[in-house]
Design an enzyme around this catalytic site. Sequence first.
Site, PDB file in Angstrom:
ATOM      1  N   ASP A  22     -34.855  32.967   6.006  1.00 34.60           N
ATOM      2  CA  ASP A  22     -34.262  32.852   6.704  1.00 34.60           C
ATOM      3  C   ASP A  22     -33.750  33.741   7.587  1.00 34.60           C
ATOM      4  OD1 ASP A  22     -32.538  30.829   8.688  1.00 34.60           O
ATOM      5  OD2 ASP A  22     -31.224  29.571   6.800  1.00 34.60           O
ATOM      6  N   HIS A  39     -38.963  36.730  14.668  1.00 33.74           N
ATOM      7  CA  HIS A  39     -40.034  36.302  13.285  1.00 33.74           C
ATOM      8  C   HIS A  39     -40.939  36.275  13.206  1.00 33.74           C
ATOM      9  CE1 HIS A  39     -37.944  32.461  14.160  1.00 33.74           C
ATOM     10  NE2 HIS A  39     -38.784  32.018  14.693  1.00 33.74           N
ATOM     11  N   SER A  67     -40.244  24.043   8.883  1.00 36.06           N
ATOM     12  CA  SER A  67     -39.473  22.753   8.699  1.00 36.06           C
ATOM     13  C   SER A  67     -40.464  21.385   9.169  1.00 36.06           C
ATOM     14  CB  SER A  67     -38.396  23.017   7.860  1.00 36.06           C
ATOM     15  OG  SER A  67     -37.473  22.610   9.167  1.00 36.06           O
ATOM     16  N   LEU A 133     -52.460  35.959  -7.483  1.00 31.58           N
ATOM     17  CA  LEU A 133     -51.387  35.162  -7.150  1.00 31.58           C
ATOM     18  C   LEU A 133     -51.506  33.891  -6.062  1.00 31.58           C
ATOM     19  CD1 LEU A 133     -48.008  35.490  -5.940  1.00 31.58           C
ATOM     20  CD2 LEU A 133     -48.648  36.526  -3.549  1.00 31.58           C
ATOM     21  N   ARG A 192     -27.299  25.817   1.672  1.00 31.10           N
ATOM     22  CA  ARG A 192     -28.394  24.788   2.073  1.00 31.10           C
ATOM     23  C   ARG A 192     -29.775  25.181   1.150  1.00 31.10           C
ATOM     24  NH1 ARG A 192     -26.008  25.878   6.712  1.00 31.10           N
ATOM     25  NH2 ARG A 192     -27.809  26.536   8.903  1.00 31.10           N
ATOM     26  N   SER A 194     -32.096  22.887   2.695  1.00 28.91           N
ATOM     27  CA  SER A 194     -32.886  22.370   3.863  1.00 28.91           C
ATOM     28  C   SER A 194     -33.963  22.168   4.108  1.00 28.91           C
ATOM     29  CB  SER A 194     -32.227  24.214   5.331  1.00 28.91           C
ATOM     30  OG  SER A 194     -31.683  24.680   5.606  1.00 28.91           O
TER      31      SER A 194
HETATM   32  C1  IPE Z   1     -34.798  26.762   6.973  1.00 32.80           C
HETATM   33  O1  IPE Z   1     -34.040  27.566   8.296  1.00 32.80           O
HETATM   34  C2  IPE Z   1     -36.407  26.078   6.712  1.00 32.80           C
HETATM   35  C3  IPE Z   1     -37.757  27.519   7.144  1.00 32.80           C
HETATM   36  C4  IPE Z   1     -37.320  28.634   6.613  1.00 32.80           C
HETATM   37  C5  IPE Z   1     -38.314  27.704   7.683  1.00 32.80           C
HETATM   38  P1  IPE Z   1     -33.752  26.895   9.109  1.00 32.80           P
HETATM   39  O2  IPE Z   1     -33.106  27.914  10.096  1.00 32.80           O
HETATM   40  O3  IPE Z   1     -34.578  25.749  10.057  1.00 32.80           O
HETATM   41  O4  IPE Z   1     -32.862  26.096   8.464  1.00 32.80           O
HETATM   42  P2  IPE Z   1     -31.504  25.212   9.035  1.00 32.80           P
HETATM   43  O5  IPE Z   1     -31.283  24.517  10.332  1.00 32.80           O
HETATM   44  O6  IPE Z   1     -30.438  26.286   9.056  1.00 32.80           O
HETATM   45  O7  IPE Z   1     -30.490  24.415   7.830  1.00 32.80           O
HETATM   46  C1  IPE Z   2     -36.052  31.281   9.667  1.00 35.25           C
HETATM   47  O1  IPE Z   2     -35.012  31.910  10.612  1.00 35.25           O
HETATM   48  C2  IPE Z   2     -37.623  31.245  10.261  1.00 35.25           C
HETATM   49  C3  IPE Z   2     -37.638  29.677  10.341  1.00 35.25           C
HETATM   50  C4  IPE Z   2     -37.153  28.756  10.427  1.00 35.25           C
HETATM   51  C5  IPE Z   2     -38.774  29.855  11.245  1.00 35.25           C
HETATM   52  P1  IPE Z   2     -34.388  31.500  11.893  1.00 35.25           P
HETATM   53  O2  IPE Z   2     -35.412  31.406  13.454  1.00 35.25           O
HETATM   54  O3  IPE Z   2     -33.627  30.357  11.147  1.00 35.25           O
HETATM   55  O4  IPE Z   2     -33.467  32.644  12.106  1.00 35.25           O
HETATM   56  P2  IPE Z   2     -31.852  31.926  12.046  1.00 35.25           P
HETATM   57  O5  IPE Z   2     -31.167  31.208  11.256  1.00 35.25           O
HETATM   58  O6  IPE Z   2     -31.628  31.046  13.782  1.00 35.25           O
HETATM   59  O7  IPE Z   2     -31.199  33.263  12.297  1.00 35.25           O
HETATM   60 MG    MG Z   3     -32.340  29.815  10.115  1.00 32.17          MG
END
Ligand code: IPE
Ligand code: IPE
Ligand code: MG
Length: 243
Positions: A22, A39, A67, A133, A192, A194
Site C-alpha cells: 500500500d 504503481h 483487490s 519460492l 486494516r 482490506s
Molecule cells: C489494499 O489497498 C489493496 C491492495 C494493496 C491491492 P487499498 O489501498 O485498496 O486499501 P483501502 O481501500 O485503503 O482499504
Molecule cells: C497500493 O497503493 C496499490 C494498489 C492498491 C493497487 P495505493 O494505490 O492504494 O496507494 P495509496 O493508498 O493511494 O497511497
Molecule cells: Mg491504498
Amino acid sequence: MSPEQKAEEFKKKPTHIAVIMDGNGRWAAKRGLPRLAGHQAGTENLRRIITACVEFGIPYLTIYAFSTENWRRPQDEVQGLMHILETVLERELAELHKQGVQLRHIGHLEGLPGNLQEKVRKAVELTRDNTRLTLCVAFNYGGRDEIVCALRQMAAEGLKPEEITEESISAHLFTAGIPDPDLIIRTSGELRTSNFLIWQAAYAEYYPTPLFWPDFDKEALREAILAYGKRERRFGRVSAQES
Ligand code: IPE
Ligand code: IPE
Ligand code: MG
C-alpha cells in the site's frame, strides 16, 4: 554471503510472508507524479523484495496487487494496473523462472482482459515445478469473495454438514495447499486488513510500517522478519506452554 548463510541470520523465520503493498499513490503524490508512476515504482520494488525473499530463504510470499474493491477506482487507473501486470509478466517471467520462483494466482481470472488471463495461465504453467519460492499474486482477489466461492463449490459437490470443517473450507480456498501466512506486512501506515486473506490470517502476526511500498526495501524486510522473530505466538495457550 551465500543464501544459506543469509538465511541463518534469522533465529525464527516466517514460512509465509504476505504483503499488502500500500501507499503507491501517496509515494507518487509526494513527488508531484501521477499515481501510475507510484504503481510503476511499486513494481520495481517488488522485484527487489522477491530477490530478498529468495536470499533470506522464505519459501512463500503472497502479494496483494489488486483487490475486488479496486475496480471502484477511476477507469484509467484500473486500466493502468492491468497494463502493469501484463508488462511485468512479459518482462520478468524468464528471470523469475530462472530464480526458481513458482507463480500462483489467487483471485478471479475472469473479469480480467482475455490476453492477460492467458498470460497469467501460461506463467503459472511454466513455473509450476519450481520450488525455491512460491509467489502468490493476489489479483482481483477478495477474502470474502474467496470464502463465498469456496462455500458454493462445497455446496455444488454436495458435502454433508459434518464434512464442512476448517480443513475442508481451507482446501476449497484459492490458497489450497499453501500454508497460512505467518507474517502480514502492511506498508503506508494503514491499520486494516482490506479484505486480504481474512480466513487464512486467523493467527498471522501483523506488521504495519509507515513506509510507502516503493520505499519498503530489503533492509525494511529484514527488520520485519527480525521483529517477527521476537513475537511470541501463543495460539490461545499461555507462555509457559510454549515449546
Ligand atoms: C489494499 O489497498 C489493496 C491492495 C494493496 C491491492 P487499498 O489501498 O485498496 O486499501 P483501502 O481501500 O485503503 O482499504
Ligand atoms: C497500493 O497503493 C496499490 C494498489 C492498491 C493497487 P495505493 O494505490 O492504494 O496507494 P495509496 O493508498 O493511494 O497511497
Ligand atoms: Mg491504498
